[in-house]
Design a protein around this motif. Structure first.
Motif, PDB file in Angstrom:
ATOM      1  N   ASP A  81      31.746  35.239 -26.762  1.00  0.00           N
ATOM      2  CA  ASP A  81      32.595  34.871 -27.880  1.00  0.00           C
ATOM      3  C   ASP A  81      32.874  33.376 -27.866  1.00  0.00           C
ATOM      4  O   ASP A  81      33.231  32.783 -28.873  1.00  0.00           O
ATOM      5  N   PHE A  82      32.763  32.766 -26.699  1.00  0.00           N
ATOM      6  CA  PHE A  82      32.836  31.313 -26.572  1.00  0.00           C
ATOM      7  C   PHE A  82      31.963  30.899 -25.402  1.00  0.00           C
ATOM      8  O   PHE A  82      31.668  31.682 -24.514  1.00  0.00           O
ATOM      9  N   CYS A  83      31.530  29.664 -25.462  1.00  0.00           N
ATOM     10  CA  CYS A  83      30.710  29.102 -24.398  1.00  0.00           C
ATOM     11  C   CYS A  83      31.464  27.903 -23.849  1.00  0.00           C
ATOM     12  O   CYS A  83      31.559  26.864 -24.502  1.00  0.00           O
ATOM     13  N   GLY A  84      32.058  28.072 -22.678  1.00  0.00           N
ATOM     14  CA  GLY A  84      32.853  27.019 -22.065  1.00  0.00           C
ATOM     15  C   GLY A  84      32.006  26.133 -21.172  1.00  0.00           C
ATOM     16  O   GLY A  84      31.034  26.585 -20.577  1.00  0.00           O
ATOM     17  N   PHE A  85      32.401  24.867 -21.099  1.00  0.00           N
ATOM     18  CA  PHE A  85      31.670  23.912 -20.273  1.00  0.00           C
ATOM     19  C   PHE A  85      32.615  23.146 -19.366  1.00  0.00           C
ATOM     20  O   PHE A  85      33.656  22.660 -19.795  1.00  0.00           O
TER      21      PHE A  85
END
Length: 156
Positions: A81-85
């Motif tokens: 649902d999200f791609c965190g970095f």
């Protein structure tokens, strides 16, 4: 290191399998209780890499970028649902280790080259890779997209 049955690649495959199971569980429980499922994603370590020697270290940089930058996102893009970095800076690839960049004179206390432009360059490159990918769930309307989950330097 390139054998998918052992080492770092196997670990990423195992993490992706576990993430898929948890994602499915969250979706099922939310549906069972009648509420909107919370967003589920990953926080992925990114580094802006450059080869110390373009001829000698270029292939090693390509290998590192392919398996550390994209593999886990490619394995999970349809259940994020999200791609965190997490971004900490510039890494110079020298052989199988890290080198020092003569042009990059400022280093954090943790030994990372401070390089804000690297975050912009990485995000531009990653978005170009996934923006037209129909399986990239995290970029669909109503999803969270990209999230910078950590960036900066270590200071005592």
């Amino acid at each position: 290191m390139t054998n998918p049955s052992v080492g770092a690649i196997r670990a990423q495959i195992n993490m992706a399998d576990a993430h898929r199971k948890v994602y499915q569980m969250v979706q099922e429980r939310a549906a069972l209780h009648g509420y909107t499922p919370p967003p589920v994603g990953v926080a992925h370590l990114l580094m802006y890499t450059v080869p110390a020697n373009k001829i000698l270290d270029g292939a090693q940089r390509l290998f590192i970028d392919t398996y550390s930058r994209y593999l886990i996102i490619d394995l999970l893009k349809d259940v994020l649902d999200f791609c965190g970095f997490n971004y900490y800076g510039k890494e110079v690839v020298e052989g199988f280790g890290a080198g020092l960049d003569d042009d990059q004179v400022e280093y954090s206390d943790s030994g990372r080259g401070i390089y804000p432009a690297g975050l912009f360059n990485l995000m531009t490159e990653i978005h170009a890779r996934y923006e037209n990918d129909p399986k990239a769930l995290f970029l669909r309307p109503g999803k969270e997209g990209y999230v910078i989950t950590e960036n900066g330097t270590l200071h005592p």
